[in-house]
Design an enzyme around this catalytic site. Structure first.
Site, mmCIF file in Angstrom:
data_model
loop_
_atom_site.group_PDB
_atom_site.id
_atom_site.type_symbol
_atom_site.label_atom_id
_atom_site.label_comp_id
_atom_site.label_asym_id
_atom_site.label_seq_id
_atom_site.Cartn_x
_atom_site.Cartn_y
_atom_site.Cartn_z
ATOM 1 N N GLU A 104 0.837 -1.213 0.000
ATOM 2 C CA GLU A 104 0.000 0.000 0.000
ATOM 3 C C GLU A 104 0.866 1.255 0.000
ATOM 4 O O GLU A 104 2.089 1.186 0.243
ATOM 5 C CB GLU A 104 -0.929 -0.004 1.213
ATOM 6 N N LYS A 134 -5.327 10.809 0.757
ATOM 7 C CA LYS A 134 -5.497 9.462 1.303
ATOM 8 C C LYS A 134 -6.726 8.867 0.623
ATOM 9 O O LYS A 134 -7.834 9.385 0.765
ATOM 10 C CB LYS A 134 -5.690 9.556 2.817
ATOM 11 N N VAL A 192 -5.389 0.278 2.916
ATOM 12 C CA VAL A 192 -5.529 -1.183 2.855
ATOM 13 C C VAL A 192 -6.729 -1.539 1.978
ATOM 14 O O VAL A 192 -6.641 -2.405 1.094
ATOM 15 C CB VAL A 192 -5.679 -1.777 4.278
ATOM 16 N N ASP A 234 -11.444 -0.464 5.628
ATOM 17 C CA ASP A 234 -10.604 -1.670 5.484
ATOM 18 C C ASP A 234 -11.374 -2.928 5.885
ATOM 19 O O ASP A 234 -11.217 -3.987 5.277
ATOM 20 C CB ASP A 234 -9.352 -1.586 6.381
ATOM 21 N N LYS A 265 -3.073 -1.254 15.548
ATOM 22 C CA LYS A 265 -2.614 -0.459 16.696
ATOM 23 C C LYS A 265 -3.739 -0.302 17.708
ATOM 24 O O LYS A 265 -4.909 -0.193 17.336
ATOM 25 C CB LYS A 265 -2.209 0.936 16.214
HETATM 26 N N1 PSU Z 1 -2.639 1.917 10.644
HETATM 27 C C1 PSU Z 1 -1.290 1.962 10.748
HETATM 28 N N2 PSU Z 1 -0.574 2.509 9.743
HETATM 29 C C2 PSU Z 1 -1.162 3.023 8.616
HETATM 30 C C3 PSU Z 1 -2.588 2.960 8.503
HETATM 31 C C4 PSU Z 1 -3.285 2.401 9.534
HETATM 32 O O1 PSU Z 1 -0.753 1.503 11.742
HETATM 33 O O2 PSU Z 1 -0.469 3.531 7.726
HETATM 34 C C5 PSU Z 1 -3.257 3.476 7.258
HETATM 35 C C6 PSU Z 1 -3.526 2.313 6.286
HETATM 36 O O3 PSU Z 1 -3.403 2.780 4.956
HETATM 37 C C7 PSU Z 1 -4.971 1.973 6.576
HETATM 38 C C8 PSU Z 1 -5.550 3.327 6.846
HETATM 39 O O4 PSU Z 1 -5.638 1.311 5.518
HETATM 40 O O5 PSU Z 1 -4.553 4.010 7.576
HETATM 41 C C9 PSU Z 1 -6.849 3.264 7.608
HETATM 42 O O6 PSU Z 1 -7.420 4.523 7.654
HETATM 43 P P1 PSU Z 1 -8.929 4.679 8.173
HETATM 44 O O7 PSU Z 1 -8.888 4.285 9.604
HETATM 45 O O8 PSU Z 1 -9.259 6.119 7.969
HETATM 46 O O9 PSU Z 1 -9.756 3.759 7.341
#
Ligand code: PSU
Ligand code: MN
Length: 310
Positions: free
Chosen positions: A30, A91, A111, A147, A164
């Site tokens: 990614e 993003k 993702v 995701d 995380k």
């Molecule tokens: N969590 C991490 N590192 C990252 C991301 C999430 O520890 O880089 C990034 C990934 O690209 C993931 C995205 O798909 O953040 C998720 O964002 P959201 O929670 O807005 O869907």
């Protein structure tokens, strides 16, 4: 008759094009981790190192991104370098793709989006750091990463180090169970929490070799279930961070998030950058190590898959 809309072209890098011709194993990567997950120049260094790990295993890396409104499957060194420094990169999750393509924008694939585009490029294996999930308080805010929904509907295996604990990991696992997404602990019974080898929660099953993982994927997909699989590969022990230290950084980041009233797609990048800021260089070292470790496992699964004759 309703006229057909022609499909969107994919731009393959020379390396990926070659691998496709030779039917060699490939691993998708990614790019939101490059644009929004790590600072420059570590983002670029990491992206290059992760690609090298995949090549060392005998597979071809395909870093996915949208550059000037075009979908790239694999970036060459110049493109990667420019992308890693592009402060205007968006993003891009599922709902953002149409906008970015129609307006000629540049952006990192999350993702979710990497899964969508990898599938279109016929790549089944994908390595990253951590997946998105249900945010803390998500039962009220409905802040649930796209995701998870993508994992429910797209046949790609995502090798990650868990997620995380900026997230509600218990609810994240519940969501995945509801949507029929298997969460496999690689060499562990536990669901890892990115910086630490265990979240205190269990993965669904433990498997111990790339062959066993490939066999599970083959059966899962042969059934036509239509979903992805999470392969949760814990951070190597020597890079794991003390739980109390990292939890403090996460709690502080969450307090700042509340204080600043940030919402929507900015939440995850904000938390990632604050955790990094508060936990110092050590967390970046850990992050880099775990992504490389995931790339290695994804490449090994892709190789086993090839051995199985697919
Ligand atoms: N969590 C991490 N590192 C990252 C991301 C999430 O520890 O880089 C990034 C990934 O690209 C993931 C995205 O798909 O953040 C998720 O964002 P959201 O929670 O807005 O869907
Ligand atoms: Mn969100």
């Amino acid at each position: 008759m309703i006229p057909q809309i022609p499909p969107i072209p994919l731009y393959f890098s020379a390396e990926v094009q070659q691998a496709r011709l030779e039917q060699r194993p490939m691993v998708a990567l990614e790019s939101t981790i490059i644009s929004h997950g790590m600072p420059f120049p570590q983002n670029l260094e990491t992206a290059l190192e992760v690609e090298a790990v995949i090549r060392d295993q005998g597979a071809a890396p395909a870093t996915l991104a949208v550059l000037d409104g075009k979908i790239h499957i694999g970036l060459d060194a110049d493109q990667l370098e420019r992308f890693a420094q592009d402060k205007t990169a968006l993003k891009l999750s599922r709902r953002d793709l149409g906008y970015a393509l129609s307006r000629g924008k540049t952006g990192g694939t999350t993702v979710a989006t990497t899964m969508i585009l990898a599938r279109q490029a016929e790549i089944r294996f994908f390595a990253t750091g951590g997946i998105g999930g249900v945010h803390r308080g998500g039962q009220n805010s409905l802040d649930i990463s796209a995701d998870l929904q993508e994992l429910a509907r797209t046949e790609v295996a995502v090798v990650c180090a868990g997620a995380k604990s900026i997230l509600d990991l218990g609810r994240t696992l519940e969501y995945l169970e509801t949507h029929g997404v298997p969460v496999i602990g690689y060499g562990t019974e536990d669901f890892p929490a990115f910086y630490t080898r265990s979240s205190g929660l269990k993965a669904d099953y433990r498997l111990d070799t790339p062959l066993e993982l490939a066999q599970l994927l083959q059966q899962h997909w042969a059934l036509g279930l239509g979903s992805g699989v999470v392969i949760a590969n814990p951070i190597p022990a020597e890079y794991a961070l003390p739980e109390s230290e990292i939890n403090r950084a996460i709690e502080e980041a969450l307090e700042e998030l509340d204080a600043q009233g940030i919402s929507g797609k900015a939440v995850t990048p904000f938390l990632l950058s604050k955790v990094l800021e508060r936990s110092g260089g050590k967390s970046l070292v850990a992050n880099i190590a775990l992504v490389k470790n995931n790339a290695k496992v994804a490449a090994q699964i892709a190789l086993e898959w090839g051995e199985m004759g697919f």
